[in-house]
Write a protein that holds these residues in place. Structure first.
Motif, PDB file in Angstrom:
ATOM      1  N   HIS A  20       3.681 -21.913 -47.534  1.00  0.00           N
ATOM      2  CA  HIS A  20       4.671 -22.977 -47.659  1.00  0.00           C
ATOM      3  C   HIS A  20       5.404 -23.209 -46.337  1.00  0.00           C
ATOM      4  CE1 HIS A  20       8.512 -24.786 -49.251  1.00  0.00           C
ATOM      5  NE2 HIS A  20       7.609 -25.497 -49.906  1.00  0.00           N
ATOM      6  N   GLN A  28       3.003 -24.756 -43.809  1.00  0.00           N
ATOM      7  CA  GLN A  28       2.714 -26.163 -44.069  1.00  0.00           C
ATOM      8  C   GLN A  28       3.884 -27.055 -43.657  1.00  0.00           C
ATOM      9  OE1 GLN A  28       1.342 -25.675 -48.164  1.00  0.00           O
ATOM     10  NE2 GLN A  28      -0.734 -26.266 -47.568  1.00  0.00           N
ATOM     11  N   ILE A  29       5.086 -26.562 -43.877  1.00  0.00           N
ATOM     12  CA  ILE A  29       6.250 -27.327 -43.404  1.00  0.00           C
ATOM     13  C   ILE A  29       6.209 -27.458 -41.882  1.00  0.00           C
ATOM     14  CG2 ILE A  29       8.771 -27.286 -43.163  1.00  0.00           C
ATOM     15  CD1 ILE A  29       8.894 -26.023 -45.946  1.00  0.00           C
ATOM     16  N   VAL A  88       3.740 -30.065 -40.910  1.00  0.00           N
ATOM     17  CA  VAL A  88       4.265 -31.416 -41.154  1.00  0.00           C
ATOM     18  C   VAL A  88       5.212 -31.819 -40.026  1.00  0.00           C
ATOM     19  CG1 VAL A  88       5.857 -32.707 -42.634  1.00  0.00           C
ATOM     20  CG2 VAL A  88       3.961 -31.429 -43.656  1.00  0.00           C
ATOM     21  N   GLN A 103       3.215 -32.476 -36.892  1.00  0.00           N
ATOM     22  CA  GLN A 103       2.487 -33.738 -36.897  1.00  0.00           C
ATOM     23  C   GLN A 103       3.432 -34.926 -36.710  1.00  0.00           C
ATOM     24  OE1 GLN A 103       0.176 -34.871 -40.405  1.00  0.00           O
ATOM     25  NE2 GLN A 103      -1.289 -35.923 -39.092  1.00  0.00           N
ATOM     26  N   ALA A 104       4.612 -34.855 -37.287  1.00  0.00           N
ATOM     27  CA  ALA A 104       5.568 -35.949 -37.093  1.00  0.00           C
ATOM     28  C   ALA A 104       5.827 -36.146 -35.605  1.00  0.00           C
ATOM     29  CB  ALA A 104       6.862 -35.649 -37.844  1.00  0.00           C
ATOM     30  N   ILE A 111       2.695 -37.623 -33.815  1.00  0.00           N
ATOM     31  CA  ILE A 111       2.584 -39.064 -34.059  1.00  0.00           C
ATOM     32  C   ILE A 111       3.550 -39.814 -33.151  1.00  0.00           C
ATOM     33  CG2 ILE A 111       2.978 -40.880 -35.762  1.00  0.00           C
ATOM     34  CD1 ILE A 111       2.031 -38.853 -37.911  1.00  0.00           C
ATOM     35  N   GLU A 161      -3.259 -30.546 -46.595  1.00  0.00           N
ATOM     36  CA  GLU A 161      -2.663 -30.876 -47.888  1.00  0.00           C
ATOM     37  C   GLU A 161      -1.458 -31.813 -47.799  1.00  0.00           C
ATOM     38  OE1 GLU A 161      -2.052 -27.383 -50.192  1.00  0.00           O
ATOM     39  OE2 GLU A 161      -2.003 -28.483 -52.082  1.00  0.00           O
ATOM     40  N   TYR A 162      -0.583 -31.580 -46.842  1.00  0.00           N
ATOM     41  CA  TYR A 162       0.641 -32.393 -46.767  1.00  0.00           C
ATOM     42  C   TYR A 162       0.689 -33.258 -45.512  1.00  0.00           C
ATOM     43  CZ  TYR A 162       1.872 -29.375 -50.613  1.00  0.00           C
ATOM     44  OH  TYR A 162       1.851 -28.712 -51.809  1.00  0.00           O
ATOM     45  N   ALA A 198      -0.050 -36.357 -42.807  1.00  0.00           N
ATOM     46  CA  ALA A 198       0.128 -37.806 -42.938  1.00  0.00           C
ATOM     47  C   ALA A 198      -1.233 -38.448 -43.196  1.00  0.00           C
ATOM     48  CB  ALA A 198       0.724 -38.364 -41.650  1.00  0.00           C
ATOM     49  N   GLU A 239      -3.356 -39.394 -33.840  1.00  0.00           N
ATOM     50  CA  GLU A 239      -4.271 -38.975 -34.916  1.00  0.00           C
ATOM     51  C   GLU A 239      -4.716 -37.521 -34.776  1.00  0.00           C
ATOM     52  OE1 GLU A 239      -6.301 -43.381 -35.716  1.00  0.00           O
ATOM     53  OE2 GLU A 239      -7.519 -41.726 -34.934  1.00  0.00           O
ATOM     54  N   PRO A 284      10.586 -31.002 -47.645  1.00  0.00           N
ATOM     55  CA  PRO A 284      10.008 -31.254 -46.314  1.00  0.00           C
ATOM     56  C   PRO A 284       8.486 -31.469 -46.372  1.00  0.00           C
ATOM     57  CG  PRO A 284      10.737 -28.967 -46.535  1.00  0.00           C
ATOM     58  CD  PRO A 284      11.233 -29.684 -47.737  1.00  0.00           C
ATOM     59  N   LEU A 285       7.826 -30.955 -47.412  1.00  0.00           N
ATOM     60  CA  LEU A 285       6.378 -31.145 -47.526  1.00  0.00           C
ATOM     61  C   LEU A 285       6.046 -32.577 -47.952  1.00  0.00           C
ATOM     62  CD1 LEU A 285       5.107 -27.821 -49.127  1.00  0.00           C
ATOM     63  CD2 LEU A 285       4.856 -28.617 -46.772  1.00  0.00           C
ATOM     64  N   HIS A 335       7.434 -35.159 -46.569  1.00  0.00           N
ATOM     65  CA  HIS A 335       7.868 -36.007 -45.457  1.00  0.00           C
ATOM     66  C   HIS A 335       7.005 -37.262 -45.314  1.00  0.00           C
ATOM     67  CE1 HIS A 335       9.401 -37.048 -41.475  1.00  0.00           C
ATOM     68  NE2 HIS A 335       8.139 -37.198 -41.092  1.00  0.00           N
ATOM     69  N   PHE A 336       5.675 -37.082 -45.377  1.00  0.00           N
ATOM     70  CA  PHE A 336       4.784 -38.221 -45.129  1.00  0.00           C
ATOM     71  C   PHE A 336       4.581 -39.091 -46.369  1.00  0.00           C
ATOM     72  CE2 PHE A 336       3.280 -35.294 -41.697  1.00  0.00           C
ATOM     73  CZ  PHE A 336       3.735 -36.066 -40.649  1.00  0.00           C
TER      74      PHE A 336
END
Lengths: 254, 254, 254, 254
Positions: B13, B16-17, B20, B23-24, B27, B54-55, B57, B91, C161-162, C164-165
């Motif tokens: 968990h 994965q946060i 995320v 990736q933000a 991008i 999984e999470y 974008a 990407e 937060p997961l 987010h996208f």
């Protein structure tokens, strides 16, 4: 060097037949051919490609003239959008302008960064070497026009309503930045000419002679052996493999 | 080395946060990331990719798993069909098996010629260097499974009706040709590992630890700086940058 | 109506096996299936698709979630960019949002002209009829959420937060324009429901029940005959074929 | 009806200028044009398209000549591979043979099932109506050749080495199955002619007159108003909008 219209048509006809015969063999053998046409504005790319492809096999021949890249494409690997069109077995792909944009108009007009231009000229030999190793036959043709002839053609273009779609906002720059284009051309030829992917230079002020010599060269390069055409007919004042001396000995436009 | 289900879920968990968040930023910065997952059959490529993506974008992430090439594709430049999927700005592209097929299954099963395989391994470093120069961040991950664990998983797969579409006619070869696959792997790693495009090795017999370590590594590579994750947590017995010694000192399956 | 986690997992497992078996037959028979998931924001499209596709054949299953159309696409025939993804023999294509955007968010937010929206709703039955005649099995699923449950999920989304996208600038509109969305939904269902391409309505406030019923319906529709699943288990309070009365008799959210 | 070479060239020139002017306006207005060329073998599709497109805007004009469909394409919705090429704003797309294959060669040669052919002819009016509603201007041109002239051209084709790639294994069938092709043509015209997507018939035994009349028609259809060309010049013996009587009153080849 002048040639009568009748003699031109007769030889064009013979050469087109030879190209048709060569392509039939290429298809049977599954060979892959990549032809790049480069040259300044009005140097005769469209006209040459038209004669070369006129009777070719439509399903084994593609002429690629890529539009301005989208923003997304601009952010990708530079060669990516060209790679999508590389020839498969039995195909002849002709690029009407190619990845060499990055060493020509982009350099002169500043359409890309110095770093992108350096990356390109450093990578292009390795890139083309890979294609060659993969069995692709690269034929790179530089159509070389003089400053005076370009001026004449640009003027004629403006006045001909049928050439409406050939004119571009950049036309004015071709003459104004003539020397910058010359320098970019010299640098590009010197750094991207190689044994496996050489440049053919074709003087193009005389359109008919230019077209005939382009086709003689193609027949020579594509044919395993072709009895109907004497490729010794290539005129060395018109068409020759690039060598650095050609930049200074008067064979190329300055 | 065992980890409780609860601890696994908690750390997954957190990671994965962190992905995320990374990736933000990627991008926003317009960066391009290319992740290759390679490894023997059942090594856990699908499962790892599932947790990683999984999470993420959905419009900035693509997982590419190319089908068998068509005859036309087989005749093209080998890299052509992969190049079509390279990342644009912002990407993340994940290849579930990649161009390294040519150095793995194709070598072991004889699906391509020796010459094609030699061309590939000679060209791949230059090819990847070009991508790196173009700003693409390559992350190459080898999931390393032991012979015994593979045997167990192949067997379990046959019995599980939900894994129906995971089985393949080649499954039988994985164990039978274990040593040929080992040799191909060794040769591939030795010849395609480089500073700009290194291989990460992840021991995968322990699935949970493997996944966590893959993700820790990704967070470390992708994050400019990420306060929420301590990447020192990468377990060096599970995940390490390739070096030739690893082939003989017991760290990799034989 | 509540279901224990254990019972949910057990039945999900059974249904996923049935889907795998059904797809193996579909592939063997070369059938073509098109599944559309529609519904308001947070109605559970992503989660349902995830469970449906989890064990499906990766090379015969595609989930399509088209990005915002480009300017060029906006000027094309509306269905053009969707048509590119229609299933070939043996394929299941799932659209996560589909051409029905034009009858939903575009109507509510004014993203297209009234004329474009009228064209769409007039043409969509004929368009779907053609696909059906071409052997494509259309399965259109409307996930129906209540206003209160959507409010809860939107709020939870912001805090996780997961997710987010998953958040979007339009999230705020979903509640604010609830009734406009309801009207658009009613109009869309009434005018695009047909015998050959009917809508399945699935109440989705109870996520687990919603997913199970979606899958039961898919198994029923895809299976020629499937002994392992009793599709009579579909809960008529949760999932039912659309009929106009459902808009007013309390079965659908208002 | 004969026309001198000089007069032909002069009028062709005028018409091509008019087309260039029309296209410049179409581009500015963002209109979408779809031109289909159909007709028996040797009827002059390639030659007509060549004259029509010779001076058109290369980036706003596409000539589509689809290869034989792949097995995968054969299993898809019949219109799918054509839809991919429909025009966007400002584009003229020309199909050199089109979806009408299914009502012509496929009927005569049995290349598709009776059911597929029935589906096609039933659906094509609705399909074209949708494109028309979407703002696409459809121009469907049937080039009509006589049996005797086709025989002459087929023979000449065999003897001309430049027409090597124009010959096909099906050439022999064109004369042998003349009446079957006539019946297929009649049925196709009767069932796919409509007010919004009418057929233009052009008698093509006289190549020069055929080309001029095709171009006059295009200028008339494409131009909002074009002062430089008098479209009343269309020769009603050569080019006319289809009407059922034309099948029996001697205006069309039998």
């Amino acid at each position: 060097m002048a040639i009568s219209k009748k003699a031109y048509k007769a030889e064009l006809h013979t050469l087109q037949i030879a190209l048709v015969e060569s392509q039939a063999r290429l298809i049977a053998q599954g060979r892959k051919v990549l032809i790049l046409f480069e040259g300044r504005d009005t140097a005769g790319k469209d006209g040459s490609i038209k004669r070369v492809t006129e009777y070719m096999a439509p399903r084994h021949t593609r002429v690629i003239s890529l539009p301005k890249p989208s923003d997304r494409e601009l952010s990708q690997w530079y060669f990516q959008r060209y790679v999508a069109h590389l020839p498969a077995a039995g195909e002849i792909v002709i690029f009407n302008r190619s990845w060499y944009n990055r060493a020509g108009v982009e350099v002169v007009m500043g359409f890309s960064s110095l770093e992108e231009q350096s990356d390109f000229i450093r990578d292009v030999p390795a890139f083309e070497a890979m294609l060659t190793e993969a069995g692709i036959v690269p034929i790179k043709i530089w159509l070389d026009i003089s400053k005076e002839e370009q001026a004449r053609r640009l003027e004629a273009r403006v006045e001909d309503p049928l050439k409406h779609f050939k004119t571009s906002p950049l036309d004015g720059e071709a003459q104004k930045r003539w020397h910058a284009y010359t320098e970019a051309r010299d640098s590009m030829l010197l750094r991207s000419h190689s044994t496996h992917a050489p440049w053919l230079i074709v003087a193009t002020d005389n359109k008919k002679q230019a077209r005939l010599n382009v086709m003689r060269h193609l027949v020579e390069r594509l044919a395993v052996r072709n009895l109907s055409v004497d490729t010794r007919a290539i005129d060395p004042d018109i068409a020759f493999m690039f060598e650095p001396e050609a930049l200074i000995d008067g064979r190329m436009a300055r």
